[in-house]
Design a protein around this motif. Structure first.
Motif, short mmCIF file in Angstrom:
data_model
loop_
_atom_site.label_atom_id
_atom_site.label_comp_id
_atom_site.label_asym_id
_atom_site.label_seq_id
_atom_site.Cartn_x
_atom_site.Cartn_y
_atom_site.Cartn_z
N THR A 200 0.99 -1.13 0.28
CA THR A 200 -0.48 -0.02 -0.04
C THR A 200 0.82 1.03 -0.13
O THR A 200 2.26 1.54 0.04
N CYS B 31 -11.84 -2.45 -9.16
CA CYS B 31 -11.27 -3.83 -7.85
C CYS B 31 -12.36 -3.97 -6.60
O CYS B 31 -12.07 -4.25 -5.59
N ALA B 32 -12.74 -5.81 -8.02
CA ALA B 32 -13.34 -5.93 -6.92
C ALA B 32 -13.05 -7.19 -8.70
O ALA B 32 -13.12 -6.50 -9.99
N ARG C 111 -6.05 -8.49 -3.17
CA ARG C 111 -7.43 -8.29 -3.05
C ARG C 111 -8.15 -8.19 -1.47
O ARG C 111 -8.78 -8.75 -1.06
N GLY D 195 -8.74 -6.73 1.77
CA GLY D 195 -8.77 -4.64 2.79
C GLY D 195 -10.21 -4.68 1.59
O GLY D 195 -10.06 -4.64 0.16
N ASN D 196 -9.28 -3.61 2.08
CA ASN D 196 -9.70 -2.14 0.71
C ASN D 196 -7.91 -1.82 0.20
O ASN D 196 -7.82 -0.38 -0.51
N HIS D 197 -7.22 -3.18 0.14
CA HIS D 197 -5.54 -2.31 -0.90
C HIS D 197 -6.06 -2.01 -2.18
O HIS D 197 -5.40 -0.51 -2.39
N CYS D 198 -6.87 -2.49 -3.11
CA CYS D 198 -7.08 -1.43 -4.06
C CYS D 198 -7.87 -0.22 -4.58
O CYS D 198 -6.71 0.29 -4.95
N ALA D 199 -9.09 -0.49 -3.40
CA ALA D 199 -9.62 1.43 -3.36
C ALA D 199 -8.46 2.13 -3.13
O ALA D 199 -8.37 3.22 -3.44
N SER D 200 -7.28 1.36 -2.15
CA SER D 200 -6.67 2.57 -1.76
C SER D 200 -4.69 2.98 -2.66
O SER D 200 -4.47 3.46 -2.15
#
Length: 173
Positions: A38, A79-80, A110, A112-117
């Motif tokens: 991240t 992101c999913a 995939r 937690g929210n790593h992709c969205a971050s």
């Protein structure tokens, strides 16, 4: 019976061809020294890099904390993973090595929210060319020894020169 000069010449040609072929393939250490984690702008990291078929992306990450999941463009944008991912790596691994083929490839984490971050990477890969390229970067300090053993651009010339020196010494001996 072949003369030692013709055998030497054949060996030099073979060594030079093998070294030149290897020199065109590149290893790219995703995120350079920071690796796959991240807080890294992977869009900026990929910008200006020339990815070609048979190059390799090397993702280095903390064990059990990230995944490297290749997905479709729509899954990348969202992101999913809506169905089955193209490929999925991670778990107990410390690094993932992915050989590239022509086209655009999309990777996300995939966890937690790593992709969205921002922990996502898109690369567009062209067909291989014979044009030498500058080595993009060296192996991260955390990279396992032997993680990358291929020659980079310019490495083929060094390997060929070393092979020539050894073969000439053998021929003169």
């Amino acid at each position: 019976m072949a003369s030692s000069a013709s055998v030497l010449a054949a060996m030099l040609v073979a060594a030079g061809c093998a070294a030149a072929a290897s020199a065109m393939e590149m290893d790219f250490y995703v995120g350079d020294a920071q690796g796959w984690t991240t807080g890294v702008n992977y869009t900026a990291w990929a910008k200006g890099k020339q990815f070609e078929a048979n190059d390799t992306l090397l993702f280095f990450y903390a064990r059990n904390q990230h995944t490297v999941t290749e997905v479709t463009k729509s899954d990348y944008d969202a992101c999913a993973v809506s169905g089955n991912p193209i490929s999925n790596f991670g778990g107990g691994a410390l690094f993932t090595s992915i050989a590239l083929s022509p086209g655009t490839h999309y990777f996300i984490c995939r966890v937690g929210n790593h992709c969205a971050s921002g922990m996502k990477l898109a690369v567009t890969v062209s067909n291989s060319s014979d044009t030498p390229r500058a080595q993009p970067w060296s192996r991260p300090r955390s990279a396992p020894t032997g993680a990358s053993t291929r020659l980079h651009a310019g490495g083929g010339a060094v390997a060929a020169a070393a092979a020539v020196g050894v073969l000439v010494k053998l021929a003169l001996w």
